[in-house]
Design an enzyme around this catalytic site. Structure first.
Site, PDB file in Angstrom:
ATOM      1  N   LYS A 180      -1.316   6.539  13.497  1.00  0.00           N
ATOM      2  CA  LYS A 180      -2.722   6.195  13.699  1.00  0.00           C
ATOM      3  C   LYS A 180      -3.550   7.415  14.097  1.00  0.00           C
ATOM      4  CE  LYS A 180      -2.597   1.761  12.800  1.00  0.00           C
ATOM      5  NZ  LYS A 180      -3.424   1.151  11.727  1.00  0.00           N
ATOM      6  N   VAL A 182       0.817  -1.231   0.000  1.00  0.00           N
ATOM      7  CA  VAL A 182       0.000   0.000   0.000  1.00  0.00           C
ATOM      8  C   VAL A 182       0.844   1.273   0.000  1.00  0.00           C
ATOM      9  CG1 VAL A 182      -2.071  -1.036   1.048  1.00  0.00           C
ATOM     10  CG2 VAL A 182      -0.305  -0.017   2.535  1.00  0.00           C
ATOM     11  N   ALA A 232       1.544   8.105  16.304  1.00  0.00           N
ATOM     12  CA  ALA A 232       1.390   9.310  15.473  1.00  0.00           C
ATOM     13  C   ALA A 232       0.723   8.972  14.147  1.00  0.00           C
ATOM     14  CB  ALA A 232       2.764   9.947  15.233  1.00  0.00           C
ATOM     15  N   TYR A 282       4.173   4.745  15.627  1.00  0.00           N
ATOM     16  CA  TYR A 282       2.919   4.044  15.331  1.00  0.00           C
ATOM     17  C   TYR A 282       1.727   4.890  15.794  1.00  0.00           C
ATOM     18  CZ  TYR A 282      -0.668   0.364  15.601  1.00  0.00           C
ATOM     19  OH  TYR A 282      -1.816  -0.372  15.453  1.00  0.00           O
ATOM     20  N   SER A 286      -6.301   2.925  15.703  1.00  0.00           N
ATOM     21  CA  SER A 286      -5.806   2.206  16.891  1.00  0.00           C
ATOM     22  C   SER A 286      -6.175   2.982  18.135  1.00  0.00           C
ATOM     23  CB  SER A 286      -4.284   2.061  16.825  1.00  0.00           C
ATOM     24  OG  SER A 286      -3.787   1.599  18.071  1.00  0.00           O
TER      25      SER A 286
HETATM   26  N1  NAD Z   1      -4.392  -6.430  16.807  1.00  0.00           N
HETATM   27  C1  NAD Z   1      -4.651  -5.385  17.556  1.00  0.00           C
HETATM   28  O1  NAD Z   1      -4.908  -5.513  18.758  1.00  0.00           O
HETATM   29  C2  NAD Z   1      -4.676  -4.014  16.951  1.00  0.00           C
HETATM   30  C3  NAD Z   1      -4.815  -2.926  17.833  1.00  0.00           C
HETATM   31  C4  NAD Z   1      -4.861  -1.656  17.290  1.00  0.00           C
HETATM   32  C5  NAD Z   1      -4.806  -1.463  15.927  1.00  0.00           C
HETATM   33  N2  NAD Z   1      -4.644  -2.535  15.101  1.00  0.00           N
HETATM   34  C6  NAD Z   1      -4.600  -2.263  13.660  1.00  0.00           C
HETATM   35  O2  NAD Z   1      -5.478  -3.143  13.001  1.00  0.00           O
HETATM   36  C7  NAD Z   1      -5.026  -3.362  11.649  1.00  0.00           C
HETATM   37  C8  NAD Z   1      -4.983  -4.852  11.386  1.00  0.00           C
HETATM   38  O3  NAD Z   1      -4.026  -5.401  12.289  1.00  0.00           O
HETATM   39  P1  NAD Z   1      -3.878  -6.961  12.579  1.00  0.00           P
HETATM   40  O4  NAD Z   1      -3.797  -7.100  14.040  1.00  0.00           O
HETATM   41  O5  NAD Z   1      -4.826  -7.752  11.771  1.00  0.00           O
HETATM   42  O6  NAD Z   1      -2.379  -7.118  11.997  1.00  0.00           O
HETATM   43  P2  NAD Z   1      -1.738  -8.289  11.110  1.00  0.00           P
HETATM   44  O7  NAD Z   1      -0.257  -8.028  11.120  1.00  0.00           O
HETATM   45  O8  NAD Z   1      -2.205  -9.584  11.642  1.00  0.00           O
HETATM   46  O9  NAD Z   1      -2.328  -7.985   9.688  1.00  0.00           O
HETATM   47  C9  NAD Z   1      -1.902  -6.856   8.976  1.00  0.00           C
HETATM   48  C10 NAD Z   1      -1.935  -7.180   7.506  1.00  0.00           C
HETATM   49  O10 NAD Z   1      -1.424  -6.045   6.798  1.00  0.00           O
HETATM   50  C11 NAD Z   1      -0.586  -6.515   5.764  1.00  0.00           C
HETATM   51  N3  NAD Z   1       0.379  -5.471   5.402  1.00  0.00           N
HETATM   52  C12 NAD Z   1       1.408  -5.012   6.153  1.00  0.00           C
HETATM   53  N4  NAD Z   1       2.096  -4.082   5.482  1.00  0.00           N
HETATM   54  C13 NAD Z   1       1.474  -3.949   4.281  1.00  0.00           C
HETATM   55  C14 NAD Z   1       1.721  -3.152   3.137  1.00  0.00           C
HETATM   56  N5  NAD Z   1       2.761  -2.292   3.086  1.00  0.00           N
HETATM   57  N6  NAD Z   1       0.893  -3.252   2.077  1.00  0.00           N
HETATM   58  C15 NAD Z   1      -0.139  -4.122   2.094  1.00  0.00           C
HETATM   59  N7  NAD Z   1      -0.410  -4.917   3.146  1.00  0.00           N
HETATM   60  C16 NAD Z   1       0.386  -4.828   4.224  1.00  0.00           C
HETATM   61  C17 NAD Z   1       0.082  -7.762   6.345  1.00  0.00           C
HETATM   62  O11 NAD Z   1       0.631  -8.608   5.349  1.00  0.00           O
HETATM   63  C18 NAD Z   1      -1.062  -8.389   7.131  1.00  0.00           C
HETATM   64  O12 NAD Z   1      -1.810  -9.268   6.339  1.00  0.00           O
HETATM   65  C19 NAD Z   1      -3.657  -2.692  11.554  1.00  0.00           C
HETATM   66  O13 NAD Z   1      -3.801  -1.441  10.909  1.00  0.00           O
HETATM   67  C20 NAD Z   1      -3.251  -2.513  12.998  1.00  0.00           C
HETATM   68  O14 NAD Z   1      -2.362  -1.431  13.165  1.00  0.00           O
HETATM   69  C21 NAD Z   1      -4.564  -3.799  15.581  1.00  0.00           C
END
Ligand code: NAD
Length: 234
Positions: free
Chosen positions: A142, A47, A140, A138, A125
């Site tokens: 978000k 992305v 900042a 991170y 987040s």
């Molecule tokens: N898990 C949590 O508790 C939590 C908390 C707060 C925010 N988030 C946010 O939720 C979203 C999903 O997180 P998750 O926990 O499923 O993480 P994850 O790492 O399990 O999944 C993230 C996905 O993004 C893809 N990805 C990473 N960089 C990429 C890029 N440059 N281009 C395209 N795809 C890319 C990865 O391959 C992966 O499939 C994220 O934005 C994360 O910051 C998660």
């Protein structure tokens, strides 16, 4: 989380395109969705690569027609004391978490404007709401996504496009498990004690909220921050 969101949107009757930097995982996800009766396709795309995003969106348009819904879930987490954050780490986190949303949203908004209807949900987040130490870059990135969501909501409200954000917290995903394994997050039992509902959330918890925000019924909801966090941020 992204896979659960795709499954929920497919369940709601949408054709789903899975875009991920991990092309194999995206293909597997699309196959899994098709096996469950969905119409799904996959594109390997980083992305942060604006041209690659536009090309992927073009392919989706060819297969499925104009884009009606965008969910930005791709994300990169990184942990470091503030003084140890290198410019490279800062730039990479911002490139994925913020620039990625910019590229994806700009690529699809014209379709939504032409249709007079659209749904955008950004996955931000809870760190943006409360400020998380040890991950200032991170946090900042978000926080910027959260602000960008509100600005987009105002810019496109009259055009029939809603834009909302879900800031998750404490969701059991590969990202949080990797962070636990690296010692950046406590284990699940300890995390659960700090969450008011007493347990971690799942991708399905996020997906249910996201599918609602993408529905026709949510048309009067825009610019909102819908925390899915077990009560961690109130
Ligand atoms: N898990 C949590 O508790 C939590 C908390 C707060 C925010 N988030 C946010 O939720 C979203 C999903 O997180 P998750 O926990 O499923 O993480 P994850 O790492 O399990 O999944 C993230 C996905 O993004 C893809 N990805 C990473 N960089 C990429 C890029 N440059 N281009 C395209 N795809 C890319 C990865 O391959 C992966 O499939 C994220 O934005 C994360 O910051 C998660």
């Amino acid at each position: 989380m992204g896979l659960s969101i795709c499954a929920a949107l497919a369940e709601a009757g949408h054709r789903v395109a899975v875009l991920d930097i991990n092309g194999t995982a995206a293909q597997r996800a699309a196959e899994h969705l098709r096996a469950d009766g969905a119409t799904a396709m996959a594109c390997a795309v980083d992305v942060t690569d604006r041209d690659a995003v536009r090309e992927a969106v073009r392919k989706v348009r060819v297969e499925f027609g104009a884009i009606e819904i965008l969910v930005t879930s791709a994300g990169l987490v990184d942990f470091a004391p503030f003084t140890d954050i290198t410019p490279e780490a800062w730039n990479r986190v911002v490139a994925v978490n913020l620039d990625g949303v910019f590229h994806c949203a700009q690529a699809v908004v014209p379709d939504m404007l032409a249709a007079g209807w659209g749904r955008i949900v950004t996955i931000s987040s809870s760190s943006a709401q409360r400020g998380s130490p040890g991950m200032v870059h991170y946090t900042a990135s978000k926080g910027a996504v959260l602000a960008m969501t509100k600005a987009l909501a105002r810019e496109y409200a009259a055009a029939g496009i809603t834009v909302n954000t879900i800031p998750p917290s404490g969701i059991d995903t590969p990202m949080s498990r990797r962070s636990q394994a690296a010692g950046h997050l406590p284990d699940s039992a300890v995390m659960a004690k700090a969450i008011p509902v007493g347990h971690l959330g799942t991708g399905e918890d996020i997906a249910a909220a996201c599918a609602f925000l993408c529905s026709e019924q949510a048309g009067y909801i825009t610019g909102q921050v819908l925390g899915v966090n077990g009560g961690s941020v109130i």
